[in-house]
Design a protein around this motif. Sequence first.
Motif, PDB file in Angstrom:
ATOM      1  N   UNK A 183      -5.216   7.920   7.550  1.00 17.70           N
ATOM      2  CA  UNK A 183      -5.257   6.621   6.889  1.00 17.70           C
ATOM      3  C   UNK A 183      -4.351   6.644   5.660  1.00 17.70           C
ATOM      4  N   UNK A 184      -3.506   5.634   5.555  1.00 22.67           N
ATOM      5  CA  UNK A 184      -2.651   5.470   4.379  1.00 22.67           C
ATOM      6  C   UNK A 184      -3.296   4.467   3.444  1.00 22.67           C
ATOM      7  N   UNK A 185      -3.419   4.838   2.169  1.00 23.54           N
ATOM      8  CA  UNK A 185      -4.074   3.969   1.182  1.00 23.54           C
ATOM      9  C   UNK A 185      -3.035   3.459   0.184  1.00 23.54           C
ATOM     10  N   UNK A 186      -2.722   2.153   0.195  1.00 25.49           N
ATOM     11  CA  UNK A 186      -1.741   1.600  -0.749  1.00 25.49           C
ATOM     12  C   UNK A 186      -2.214   1.704  -2.197  1.00 25.49           C
ATOM     13  N   UNK A 187      -1.267   1.512  -3.110  1.00 25.05           N
ATOM     14  CA  UNK A 187      -1.520   1.647  -4.542  1.00 25.05           C
ATOM     15  C   UNK A 187      -1.099   0.366  -5.249  1.00 25.05           C
ATOM     16  N   UNK A 211      -0.899  -6.364  -7.025  1.00 25.00           N
ATOM     17  CA  UNK A 211      -2.265  -6.703  -7.441  1.00 25.00           C
ATOM     18  C   UNK A 211      -3.021  -5.434  -7.806  1.00 25.00           C
ATOM     19  N   UNK A 212      -3.944  -5.551  -8.752  1.00 24.36           N
ATOM     20  CA  UNK A 212      -4.775  -4.404  -9.117  1.00 24.36           C
ATOM     21  C   UNK A 212      -5.827  -4.156  -8.042  1.00 24.36           C
ATOM     22  N   UNK A 213      -5.941  -2.895  -7.614  1.00 24.92           N
ATOM     23  CA  UNK A 213      -6.937  -2.503  -6.624  1.00 24.92           C
ATOM     24  C   UNK A 213      -7.613  -1.215  -7.087  1.00 24.92           C
ATOM     25  N   UNK A 214      -8.681  -0.857  -6.397  1.00 26.48           N
ATOM     26  CA  UNK A 214      -9.319   0.435  -6.648  1.00 26.48           C
ATOM     27  C   UNK A 214      -8.290   1.536  -6.411  1.00 26.48           C
ATOM     28  N   UNK A 215      -8.344   2.586  -7.226  1.00 27.82           N
ATOM     29  CA  UNK A 215      -7.387   3.690  -7.153  1.00 27.82           C
ATOM     30  C   UNK A 215      -7.201   4.199  -5.731  1.00 27.82           C
ATOM     31  N   UNK A 216      -5.943   4.377  -5.348  1.00 29.29           N
ATOM     32  CA  UNK A 216      -5.650   4.920  -4.020  1.00 29.29           C
ATOM     33  C   UNK A 216      -6.191   6.341  -3.873  1.00 29.29           C
TER      34      UNK A 216
END
Length: 259
Positions: free
Chosen positions: A37-41, A46-51
Motif C-alpha cells: 500500500x502506498x500512502x500519500x503525503x 491538503x492536510x492529512x494524517x501523517x503518511x
Amino acid sequence: MTTPPFQVICEIEPPTRPDLMRVRHQIGTLSKVADTFLVPDNHIGRATVSSVAVAHEVEAMGGRSIACLNSRDRNLLGFRRDMLTAAAYGVDRFLFVYGDKPATGNRTGDLNVRSMIEEAHALPHDPAFAGVRPFQVGTASGLRPLPAWKRAADFVFAQVSFSLDALLEWREANPVEVPVYAGVMVLASENHARRLAAAIPDIDIPEDLIRQVAADRQAGVEAACEQVLKIRDSGAFDGVHLIPVSRYRQVAARLEDLL
C-alpha cells in the motif's frame, strides 16, 4: 535466477480528519489484490494524517507499506524527525515526491527530492540510526528522460499513462537496474477525467474512454484493471502503482477475478 513476482501497489486515501476507520476499510478491502500500500503525503495540497502513521497502521494490519514524503512541506530538521519516527515505527520504504501546490501556506525551499534521497542514503552512517535497517527510497518520473540522480533511487514510479505503448517506449529508452512500477489510475467520472487532463497536460486521456466513463462509471474500473493486466503481460515492468481513487471496492472485486 527466478523472476520476482509482478507487484500491485495500491494507493490509499489518508484521512483529512483524525479517524482511521476508512483507511482500515481500504486496507482490508484491497488486501486480497494488493502486495503493498502506498500512502500519500498531504496530496493535492491538503492536510492529512501523517503518511508515516498511516503506513504504520498498514503494517499493524499485516500489510506492507510505502510512505510518501514530499519536499514541499519539510526542512532538514522536519525530514530527520520523520525518518526517526519511521524508524521507531518500523516503516522503512518511502517514495519521495516534490508535492502538489499547497492549498494553504507556502513551500519550503530547504529540501528537494534529490537531497532527500541523498540524506536518506546517508542515514545508516548516522549514530542516531545505529542498528536501524537501511531505508529503501524511491522516486517518481514523468515519461521523459530519467536523470542520473533519479537512477540512484532504490525503485522508480513511472507517471500514470493510459497508453501502454507510451509506457513501453519510455521503459525501453530508460533502462535501470532497480524495480520500476507503471502508474495506472481509475477514472472515477467524466469530471474527474477532465480535471486530470487540465491539471497534467502531458497525460493523454483517450476521448473515447472519457465518453465510456460518462456513460458508465464502471468503465473506468474496467479500463484500469485491463491496463494492469496488459502491463503485467508485457513483462517490461516490475509492477504497477494503482490509484483506485474512490472506486477501491469495485477495483478490489474486479482484480480479484482477473489476477
